[in-house]
Every structure is written in C-alpha cells, then in structure tokens.
Design an enzyme around this catalytic site. Structure first.
Site, mmCIF file in Angstrom:
data_model
loop_
_atom_site.group_PDB
_atom_site.id
_atom_site.type_symbol
_atom_site.label_atom_id
_atom_site.label_comp_id
_atom_site.label_asym_id
_atom_site.label_seq_id
_atom_site.Cartn_x
_atom_site.Cartn_y
_atom_site.Cartn_z
ATOM 1 N N ASP A 35 0.966 -1.325 -0.128
ATOM 2 C CA ASP A 35 -0.154 -0.179 -0.020
ATOM 3 C C ASP A 35 0.886 1.227 -0.021
ATOM 4 O O ASP A 35 2.030 1.255 0.537
ATOM 5 C CB ASP A 35 -1.085 -0.096 1.208
ATOM 6 C CG ASP A 35 -2.064 0.946 1.081
ATOM 7 O OD1 ASP A 35 -2.359 1.380 0.006
ATOM 8 O OD2 ASP A 35 -2.830 1.155 2.154
ATOM 9 N N HIS A 52 2.465 3.194 -9.071
ATOM 10 C CA HIS A 52 2.376 1.926 -9.189
ATOM 11 C C HIS A 52 3.654 1.375 -10.039
ATOM 12 O O HIS A 52 4.069 0.147 -9.781
ATOM 13 C CB HIS A 52 1.117 1.336 -9.973
ATOM 14 C CG HIS A 52 -0.027 1.960 -9.592
ATOM 15 N ND1 HIS A 52 -0.304 1.726 -7.724
ATOM 16 C CD2 HIS A 52 -1.132 2.496 -9.961
ATOM 17 C CE1 HIS A 52 -1.501 2.085 -7.553
ATOM 18 N NE2 HIS A 52 -2.049 2.739 -8.578
ATOM 19 N N LEU A 146 10.104 -21.591 -3.346
ATOM 20 C CA LEU A 146 8.896 -20.548 -2.973
ATOM 21 C C LEU A 146 7.776 -20.684 -3.652
ATOM 22 O O LEU A 146 7.809 -20.837 -5.000
ATOM 23 C CB LEU A 146 9.668 -19.123 -3.028
ATOM 24 C CG LEU A 146 8.630 -17.968 -2.695
ATOM 25 C CD1 LEU A 146 8.417 -17.914 -1.181
ATOM 26 C CD2 LEU A 146 9.270 -16.653 -3.083
#
Ligand code: IPE
Ligand code: IPE
Ligand code: MG
Length: 270
Positions: A35, A52, A146
């Site tokens: 955020d 972004h 992962l």
C-alpha cells in the site's frame, strides 16, 4: 540454510540485519498488503500511476529476497475486488504493469524454482491478462521452491463464498466432505499452503482491507510507515526480526505455574 552472501552485500547495513535472523524460526508464510503507491507518487508531484510503476521494483526485490531467505510462501496483495472503484485509467495501467511483469519475469521465476499462483477471481480479468497469468502459472507449475501467490481481483469474503459454493457443488456431485475448518481450508484459494504467520502492511494503514480473512486468524501483524515503492529487502528483514521477538500464544499462556493450578495440585478451591 540461506546463503547470506546472496542476501546482503558484505559490510552493508542489510548484512547486519540478516545476521540477526534466526533461520530456524522463519515465518513459513509472509503475506503483504502493498500500500501507499498513490501517496508515494503524489509526494513527488507525479500522477498516481507512477507510484504503481515504481512499486514493481519493490515486488521484484521482495520476491527475490523471500526466495533467497527460503520462505515457503509469499503472498502479495496486488488488486482487490474493491479496487475496481478506481478511475479507469488507473485500473488499466495496473493491469498493463501486471501483464508486463508476469511476461518478463516468467523465465526468471522458473529458473529460480519459484512457483507462481494467483489468488482471487482472476479468470474474470481481461482475457489478455488471464492469458499471461496462466502462461506463468503453467511455466512454474513444476517448481518446488518458494510459492509466490499474487492476489488479484481478490476479496477475503468472496474467497469464503467461493469455497462454500464449491463445497455445495461437490456435495451435489456426491463428494461429501464434513463441514469443518480443515474442509473449508481445503476449498480456499490457498489450499494446501500454510496460513500466513506474518502479515505486513506498508504505508501505516491499520486495517486488513478484506485480505485473507480466514487465513490470518493467528497471523502476527507488522505495519510500517514505509510506502510500497520504498519497500526494500531491509524492510522485510526488519519485519522478520520483529516477528521473531513475538510470543505466539494462540490463546494459551506461555509458562503455566503449576502452583497456581489447583486442579493439578489437588488443592481444590473453597
Ligand atoms: C497500493 O497503493 C496499490 C493498490 C491498491 C493497487 P495505493 O494505490 O492504494 O496507494 P495509496 O494508498 O492511495 O497511497
Ligand atoms: C488494499 O489497499 C488492496 C491492495 C493492496 C491491493 P487499498 O489501498 O485498496 O485499501 P484501502 O482502501 O486503503 O482499505
Ligand atoms: Mg491504498
């Protein structure tokens, strides 16, 4: 055991942090609410979408660091069902950045044994986005390192609704599972994965914004004022170090004092 030289430059401030991490007690699953992109851009006099764009570098560094640390699962919250309320140009830019990212990173993810998964109602996204996402999921399906989840067109409540619908559909088809926590967990988008041990939110907001509502039941929460485009590996190291100081009690108590337990000692009250 992680290779420390791959996690931080010798002599760097990051190396001092890495050396304090207890690799025997890493969180299995770290989930991050990315955020603050808009505020990062605005503070520089730039349009929100530039935040972004800058945030993509933080995504790349976080995924790479999580893999090198040896985490089992990393989940990044990239686009919520509620984010459709944003201006069309912002949504369009986010989708394009996403497409570019998954296309460009596909090979590197596979080479690093990173398995890419998407959480959410992502098949409802634009077909051009779905195509790129699916290709990356397919290209990394065999990977065993992962597990990297990206939450897209995601809502924790929708996830629970979708799980219920699928359970009912299976019942109708004669596959009857008991309704219990294990079954619900199995029908969630994160089926088979450990629940998050550590939930990180950047930009200082103190809310969960409809993220992994079922799975974060006992997650430790770490909030940083750092805005997502400024988030770097040192921030992840700090989050893990803080996590390792926590006492996770799951409703119990750490060291029960036998002298206080009248039932155990036979000295019943009264
Ligand atoms: C997070 O940054 C990215 C997404 C939600 C897609 P924001 O765009 O929410 O940035 P702020 O919170 O407005 O600063
Ligand atoms: C949460 O951030 C969603 C993502 C990070 C994708 P938002 O910026 O959308 O959340 P709110 O509106 O502040 O709760
Ligand atoms: Mg925000």
């Amino acid at each position: 055991m992680a290779d420390l030289s791959k996690l931080a430059e010798p002599g760097s401030p990051e190396e001092l942090l890495v050396r304090r991490i207890d690799f025997g007690r890493l969180p299995r699953h770290v989930a991050i609410i990315m955020d603050g992109n808009g505020r990062w851009a605005k503070s520089r006099g730039l349009p929100r979408v530039e935040g972004h764009r800058a945030g993509v570098a933080s995504v790349r560094e976080t995924v790479e660091t999580a893999a090198r640390l040896g985490l089992e699962v990393l989940t990044l919250y990239a686009f919520s069902v509620e984010n459709w309320k944003r201006p069309r140009f912002e949504v369009w830019t986010l989708m394009n950045l996403l497409k570019e990212y998954v296309r460009r990173e596909r090979e590197a993810l596979a080479e690093n044994d990173i398995r890419f998964n998407v959480l959410g109602r992502w098949e409802e996204l634009d077909p051009s986005v779905v195509r790129e996402l699916r290709a990356t999921v397919e290209a990394t399906r065999h990977c065993r390192g992962l597990s990297f989840n990206i939450a897209l067109n995601y809502s924790g409540r929708c996830e629970i609704v979708d799980a219920c619908r699928r359970i009912v559909a299976d019942w109708a088809a004669g596959k009857r599972a008991d309704i219990d926590e294990e079954t619900i967990g199995r029908y969630l988008y994160t089926s088979g994965q450990a629940d998050p041990d550590l939930l990180v939110r950047t930009s200082g907001e103190l809310r969960v914004s409809n993220f992994l509502l079922w799975q974060i039941a006992y997650a430790e929460i770490w909030v940083t004022g750092t805005l997502w485009p400024d988030f770097r590996r040192r921030d992840l190291f700090e989050a893990i170090l803080d996590f390792q100081q926590r006492e996770r009690r799951y409703g119990g108590i750490q060291q029960p004092d036998p002298a206080e337990d009248v039932f155990a000692s036979g000295r019943l009250p009264g």
